[in-house]
Design an enzyme around this catalytic site. Structure first.
Site: not given
Ligand code: 13P
Length: 340
Positions: A177, A219
């Site tokens: 991510e 992600k």
């Molecule tokens: P949000 O969808 O609240 O941005 O969180 C997703 C997430 O896991 C960020 O690491």
């Protein structure tokens, strides 16, 4: 590395009609969320709230996985059922956040570096034994005056790739991510530029470290205008730019991309994902969700710290899960909200 097992899990995480619930807030983040509803954040209140999320009737059908925090992976309901076991028995996959948070990046004002590699190999074995089958690591890229720097992008993408290689070695699917923060007055073009630079660096680092792309899930953040930008791109423009950016940077071998919500409202997150999947674009990977706030916010506000509201909060979570599940197929319709 058991490539086939990794691929099967990664494909199940992005199965049509389903997505991932991020409920892996660290204690400080969970405290901020609970403060917003005036609830004390302690081990019991976290267990009560997260217990209602993992047992919400009708939600798991649309949720392929749940990302847990270290504490949650070890918690049980009052009846003694371990959270990861409940998730597994509802036909979903338990996952675990394994980075240990961000620090200010030394010598790079305004930028962050994500920590957590030391001892990660041992933690992954323990997490696997506790039931986790995938993991998450979040890198943060900030847009601002003269940033992101290539030093920040390279250091964080290297760490993400290193994390991913540890995960696959332990039989765990890595969610990689790289979040491009929405904060700032920048326009959508600037976000697009930073997203492309980051994703190019990420996949180059993953290849160099022999990470099996077919057993990995990305992600990503959507390509959009900064939250303080005077001109806000439309939902359609966001969907189009995001698809274009991913097409140019993400290899076809990847099973799927799941989006974070990052500060978009619950409705925006659903509508924009739906717009991408309804666009008719012929895409090599699935596009799904891994929302935290966009899935949880209505449930959190409804719960408000009281067990009396738990059933209604569960209905709110199931509603968002269903709406976003439909958005992964391009079949969301606003009438789904009216059922609320
Ligand atoms: P949000 O969808 O609240 O941005 O969180 C997703 C997430 O896991 C960020 O690491």
């Amino acid at each position: 590395m058991n490539r086939q097992a990794l691929e099967e899990t990664a494909n199940a995480m992005v199965a049509p009609g389903r997505g991932i619930l991020a409920m892996d807030e660290s204690h400080p983040t969970c405290t901020r969320r609970f403060d917003s509803i005036g609830v004390d954040c302690n081990e019991d209140s976290r267990r009560a709230y997260r217990g209602l999320l993992v047992t919400a009737p009708g939600a798991a059908e649309h949720l392929s996985g749940y990302i847990l925090f270290d504490e949650t992976l070890r918690q049980s309901t009052d009846a003694g059922d371990r959270f990861p076991d409940l998730i597994e028995s509802s036909g979903s996959i338990p996952g675990i956040k394994v980075d240990t948070g961000t620090i200010d990046m030394p010598l790079h004002p305004g930028e962050k570096y994500t920590r957590g590699l030391d001892g990660l190999d041992e933690r992954l074995i323990e997490y696997r034994d506790l039931g986790a089958r995938f993991a998450k690591w979040r890198a943060v890229i900030t847009i601002g005056d003269g940033i992101p720097s290539s030093a920040c992008i390279d250091a964080n993408m290297w760490a993400l790739a290193m994390y991913a290689s540890f995960c696959q070695d332990a039989g765990i699917v890595p969610i990689v991510e790289p979040e491009i923060l929405m904060d700032g007055a920048h326009d959508i073009e600037t976000c697009d530029f930073a997203s492309r630079a980051t994703l190019n660096a990420l996949f180059s680092a993953l290849y160099r470290q022999n990470v099996h792309i077919e057993g990995t899930v990305l992600k990503a953040s959507m390509v959009l205008s900064g939250s303080d930008c005077p001109v806000q791109a439309s939902d359609g423009e966001i969907a189009e730019k995001t698809i274009e950016c991913l097409r140019d940077t993400v290899p076809a071998a990847l099973p799927g991309v799941v989006f974070l919500s990052g500060g978009q409202t619950a409705l925006q997150s659903t509508v924009r994902l739906n717009s991408m999947n309804a666009s008719g674009a012929d895409l090599p990977w699935r596009l799904s969700f891994s929302y935290g706030r966009a899935l949880q916010d209505p449930a959190l506000r409804t719960w408000n710290g009281s067990a009396d509201n738990a059933a209604e909060a569960q209905r709110q979570l199931a509603l968002r899960a269903r709406a976003n599940g439909a958005a992964t197929l391009g079949e969301y319709s606003p009438s789904m909200e009216e059922a609320a």
